[in-house]
Design a protein around this motif. Structure first.
Motif, PDB file in Angstrom:
ATOM      1  N   GLU A 337      21.451  54.339 -92.406  1.00  0.00           N
ATOM      2  CA  GLU A 337      20.237  55.091 -90.846  1.00  0.00           C
ATOM      3  C   GLU A 337      19.269  53.596 -91.218  1.00  0.00           C
ATOM      4  O   GLU A 337      18.988  53.993 -92.480  1.00  0.00           O
ATOM      5  CB  GLU A 337      19.866  56.497 -91.258  1.00  0.00           C
ATOM      6  CG  GLU A 337      20.787  57.445 -90.419  1.00  0.00           C
ATOM      7  CD  GLU A 337      19.845  58.495 -89.852  1.00  0.00           C
ATOM      8  OE1 GLU A 337      18.520  58.651 -90.076  1.00  0.00           O
ATOM      9  OE2 GLU A 337      20.323  59.628 -90.047  1.00  0.00           O
ATOM     10  N   SER A 339      16.438  51.269 -88.525  1.00  0.00           N
ATOM     11  CA  SER A 339      15.332  51.512 -87.353  1.00  0.00           C
ATOM     12  C   SER A 339      14.822  50.698 -87.629  1.00  0.00           C
ATOM     13  O   SER A 339      14.331  49.552 -88.622  1.00  0.00           O
ATOM     14  CB  SER A 339      14.448  52.305 -87.862  1.00  0.00           C
ATOM     15  OG  SER A 339      14.847  53.936 -87.347  1.00  0.00           O
ATOM     16  N   ASN A 405      19.704  54.383 -79.658  1.00  0.00           N
ATOM     17  CA  ASN A 405      20.685  53.947 -80.589  1.00  0.00           C
ATOM     18  C   ASN A 405      21.969  54.269 -80.755  1.00  0.00           C
ATOM     19  O   ASN A 405      22.635  54.215 -79.499  1.00  0.00           O
ATOM     20  CB  ASN A 405      20.185  55.529 -80.384  1.00  0.00           C
ATOM     21  CG  ASN A 405      19.103  56.515 -81.199  1.00  0.00           C
ATOM     22  OD1 ASN A 405      17.823  56.001 -81.963  1.00  0.00           O
ATOM     23  ND2 ASN A 405      17.878  57.705 -80.130  1.00  0.00           N
ATOM     24  N   GLN A 428      23.876  54.528 -88.317  1.00  0.00           N
ATOM     25  CA  GLN A 428      22.968  55.159 -87.510  1.00  0.00           C
ATOM     26  C   GLN A 428      22.341  53.537 -87.306  1.00  0.00           C
ATOM     27  O   GLN A 428      21.463  53.833 -87.883  1.00  0.00           O
ATOM     28  CB  GLN A 428      22.922  56.202 -87.561  1.00  0.00           C
ATOM     29  CG  GLN A 428      23.781  57.760 -87.491  1.00  0.00           C
ATOM     30  CD  GLN A 428      24.880  57.714 -85.963  1.00  0.00           C
ATOM     31  OE1 GLN A 428      23.537  57.152 -84.678  1.00  0.00           O
ATOM     32  NE2 GLN A 428      25.587  57.519 -86.879  1.00  0.00           N
ATOM     33  N   THR A 430      19.067  52.112 -85.216  1.00  0.00           N
ATOM     34  CA  THR A 430      17.985  52.642 -83.440  1.00  0.00           C
ATOM     35  C   THR A 430      17.067  51.210 -83.601  1.00  0.00           C
ATOM     36  O   THR A 430      16.360  50.872 -84.763  1.00  0.00           O
ATOM     37  CB  THR A 430      16.650  53.692 -84.289  1.00  0.00           C
ATOM     38  OG1 THR A 430      17.613  55.160 -84.796  1.00  0.00           O
ATOM     39  CG2 THR A 430      15.912  53.977 -83.369  1.00  0.00           C
TER      40      THR A 430
END
Length: 845
Positions: A337, A339, A405, A428, A430
């Motif tokens: 993940e 961001s 996302n 993932q 973001t």
């Protein structure tokens, strides 16, 4: 780190801030100074009794032959050894009192302000992070610190020599991982995997899920036996236990656990097991399933780790895999993940595991990349060595990317005999919207303001990414800078969304400030955001120079000198000139009453000075004043008034009518007089000659220097009386006179009766009188001449003392004197003075 003993403070007040240790660590971009204390402290801006202030000495070249005297050596009490430091830079904690959250960085040699460095406080310490861009170098410095309260210094560290900064070791990353990563088991069999935490810091609670394919695996309840929280609790006083919550279901298993006790528990720090789970393999079907560490049963997140204060611990997770089929692979991203704020980038590591004997090259590809996002694999083909391979994935999010996302798929493919094995991992992504921000700019990079005057610049705040909050403005002044007053027309400034707002910064320079260039920093703060911009302040003025110094002038003399009015540091303007005070006995005029200067120019003005003939020798000072608006300066000129004095050894001379006399004439140099003095005498009456020798004398410098000349007076037939002789000494326009009183003396002689008639054998007398003229007082001798035959004479007395008196002349005739009329002469003599008196003698039968 350098420790400092407790109780070594040297202040006198009730609050003695006591350093426990100092530390400095550096990396490629910054140098962090940390100072810790035995008792609580507060920041300077709080202005409390235990607010800490002081300085850090920084010897950036670690060379005692360069740099400025350290502040430790200035403030240390007697008995302390030298600091072993020569400063290139000084960091001021005082600075935080006027700039919240910032320390000031100054050039120790010039005293100029360089910039700010963030300062953060805990109850017992503060840390200053200095960007290496401010001070240069690689961060390796010698340093020391002296601190105290606003009332006095109280402690310094280290107590001898100096401390040296150390290379900063970056804090290790916190990772959750599965052990083993690759798991296999036969149909209907079981295997156990455990979650490990690496480099945890202050772990107080966690909530972690494992998710998997429920058609291939089933999980029993997890076990936390011997896990990190239980071990921590068993060893920590105040920990009352561990609260555990278990949950499981198709495709997931969860363990949620936290310490029981008050929040003073620090929490676990270190590495170790979190929990373990036993999986059972389905009896039918084969395949591969990732075993993911997540934050929910739906497979989102990387698990939740929390500190005692409720803050989440940032970490990444490394998933595992189960496979019981043929050759296969497991593709995963670590972290899985990311961001990323628009217009920035980040990286992840892609790991490929060969399953069930898969080896050889694996091709990697990406899909699902959002618009305006650039995702690049360092290698698009990796080779499975020992069943694993890895490569980096760099992701750059463009400025116009759409926040949201996204799932980026990582597709791995490998040839196994005649078929292609393909597996997909995911990352993932973001995309975060840009953080609202602002920029600060100033209308000009430098401003020239004459001392005593003011100037202004425009300061503009530009909204970035929708920023629309108030921005507080502060002008950061050097500690050793000028007496500058600053004000903003509007403060704080609030820009409109994506627009800009301006305010006028007015700078008032003290009239006494010396011309100099002052680096100013304008700080703009809104919440946690601070930006600065630089402004160079040039304080200009003019100087007035005069020469020579001192200027010598004599009574009655006129001299011309010149004053230079010089532009300094870019001064331009018209300067009105004047002279104060004009000493008594001096007239002073300037050739012009104003001059106009431009940048780096000068003007010359003639100054004419005339000294009165009667002015007294001495030193006086006059000032040439210059005024241009509020800018004022002076130049001073010392006048050395030199002179000579004239005096006579005898101011009264008495000279007989045919005599002479002398007197010494004395001349003295006054206040450094040097030069020729011509002498002359006037006023001598007829019959008197008066001369001075020598008639010209050279006086040398020195108040005690003196010399003499001789005045000689000769009288020859002068008339008795009092006369004034004038002695004149002149040297150029300087003239002095003195008067010598000349007294010419004499006497007269008379006879009474002046005619005598006698017959033979008769006796008769006459009175001879000597009369003093103008105080004559010398002896006078009398004699008689011209007596006829048969006449005798006697003078009684024949000499008179005191210059005056009476004598009797007695004449006696014989039996047969010559008959007839005769003139008898009485002669009175005194020195060279001779006077006579005639007596007529008649002899008859």
């Amino acid at each position: 780190m350098s420790s400092d003993p407790q109780g070594d403070t040297f202040g006198h007040g009730s609050v003695q801030l006591d350093i426990s240790s100092i530390d400095a660590q550096f990396n490629k971009t910054r140098l962090d100074f940390k100072t810790s204390f035995y008792s609580p402290i507060l920041p300077p801006h709080v202005n409390a009794p235990n607010s800490v202030v002081g300085f850090i000495d920084v010897d950036s070249d670690r060379n005692l032959s360069t740099g400025a005297l350290s502040l430790i050596d200035i403030y240390k009490p007697p008995g302390y050894p030298p600091s072993g430091l020569r400063d290139e830079y000084v960091i001021s904690i005082f600075f935080e009192a006027g700039s919240l959250g910032n320390a000031g960085v100054f050039n120790a040699i010039t005293g100029s302000f360089i910039g700010t460095a963030p300062i953060t406080f805990t109850p017992n310490s503060y840390t200053i992070s200095v960007p290496l861009g401010l001070i240069g170098g690689n961060g390796l410095v010698n340093y020391g610190t002296v601190i105290g309260t606003f009332l006095e210094p109280t402690d310094l560290a280290p107590n001898s020599c100096c401390a040296t900064s150390e290379l900063m070791v970056p804090p290790p990353k916190t990772i959750l991982s599965l052990t083993p990563t690759v798991n296999t088991a036969p149909k209907g069999g079981a295997f156990q995997t455990s979650i490990q935490v690496t480099n945890a810091s202050a772990l107080y609670s966690f909530d972690i899920f494992l998710t998997f394919d429920p058609t291939l695996l089933a999980a029993s309840a997890p076990s936390d036996t011997g896990n990190v929280l239980r071990n921590y609790c068993s060893l920590t006083p105040g920990c009352l236990g561990v609260n555990s919550q278990l949950a499981s279901g198709p495709g997931f298993v969860e363990m949620k656990e936290s310490l029981i006790g008050n929040f003073s528990l620090a929490g676990f720090t270190g590495s170790g097991p979190v929990f373990s789970a036993t999986f059972t393999v389905a009896k039918s079907g084969i395949g591969t399933t990732p075993i993911r560490i997540t934050s929910s049963s739906t497979g989102v997140g990387d698990g939740i780790l929390v500190t005692s204060t409720g803050s989440q611990i940032q970490h990444s997770s490394e998933d595992g895999v189960f496979s019981d089929g043929g050759p296969d692979m497991f593709v995963t991203a670590v972290p899985d993940e990311l961001s990323i704020i628009v217009n920035s980038s980040d990286t992840s590591t892609l790991r490929v595991y060969g399953l069930n004997g898969l080896t050889g090259p694996v091709s990697l590809a990406l899909s699902g990349i959002p618009l305006k996002v650039n995702a690049v694999l360092n290698q698009t083909t990796v080779s499975l060595t020992n069943s694993t391979a890895s490569t980096n994935l760099a992701i750059t999010v463009g400025a116009t990317a759409i926040p949201g996302n996204y799932t980026i798929s990582i597709i791995g493919s490998a040839a196994v005999k005649s078929k292609i094995v393909t597996e997909t991992g995911s990352l993932q992504l973001t995309i975060l919207p840009p953080v609202p921000d602002f920029s600060i700019s100033v209308s000009q990079s430098s401003i020239n303001i004459p001392s005593g005057s003011s100037g202004s610049v425009q300061v503009t705040i530009q909204s970035i990414h929708g920023f629309q909050l108030p921005v507080d403005l502060t002008v950061l002044l050097p500690i050793f800078g000028p007496g500058l007053t600053t004000s903003f027309s509007v403060n704080p400034v609030t820009p409109p969304t994506n627009g800009q707002a301006s305010t006028t910064l007015t700078l008032l320079v003290n009239a006494l400030d010396f011309p100099q260039t002052v680096p100013l920093e304008i700080s703009a703060t809104s919440g946690s955001i601070t930006h600065t911009t630089s402004l160079s302040l040039q304080i200009s003025s003019f100087f007035i120079f005069t020469q020579p110094f001192p200027l010598m002038i004599r009574p009655g003399e006129t001299v011309v000198t010149f004053a230079q009015i010089v532009s300094v540091n870019g001064f331009s303007g018209t300067v009105q000139l004047g002279i104060v005070p004009v000493p008594a006995g001096v007239t002073a005029t300037l050739s012009t009453n104003s001059v106009t200067l431009t940048n780096s120019t000068s003007a010359s003005v003639a100054l004419t000075l005339t000294a009165s003939p009667t002015i007294t020798a001495g030193n006086v000072v006059l000032f040439i004043t210059g005024t241009s608006g509020n800018t004022f300066n002076t130049g001073f000129l010392q006048l050395q008034i030199t002179d000579f004095s004239l005096a006579a050894g005898q101011v009264d001379l008495t000279v007989p009518a045919t005599g002479s006399a002398t007197s010494s004439i004395f001349l003295s140099s006054l206040n450094g007089f040097t030069g020729f003095v011509n002498l002359q005498v006037t006023g001598a009456p007829s019959g008197v000659s008066a001369t001075i020798a020598p008639s010209s004398i050279v006086l040398s410098s020195g108040n005690s220097t003196s010399t003499s000349a001789t005045l000689t007076v000769n009288a020859s037939g002068a008339t008795a009386g009092n006369y004034d002789l004038t002695i004149t000494g002149s040297s150029g326009p300087t003239v002095h006179k003195l008067t010598v009183k000349l007294h010419v003396t004499d006497f007269t002689v008379t006879s009474s009766p002046s005619t005598l008639t006698l017959s033979p054998r008769q006796v008769s007398s006459t009175t001879v009188t000597i009369t003093s003229l103008n105080g004559f007082a010398q002896p006078v001798t009398l004699t008689v001449s011209g007596l006829p035959i048969g006449v005798t004479a006697a003078l009684t007395p024949s000499s008179l003392a005191g210059g005056a008196g009476v004598s009797t002349l007695t004449l006696t005739l014989g039996n047969k004197p010559a008959l007839g009329t005769f003139v008898i002469t009485v002669t009175a003599t005194s020195g060279m003075i001779v006077h006579t008196s005639a007596i007529t003698l008649i002899i008859a039968k």
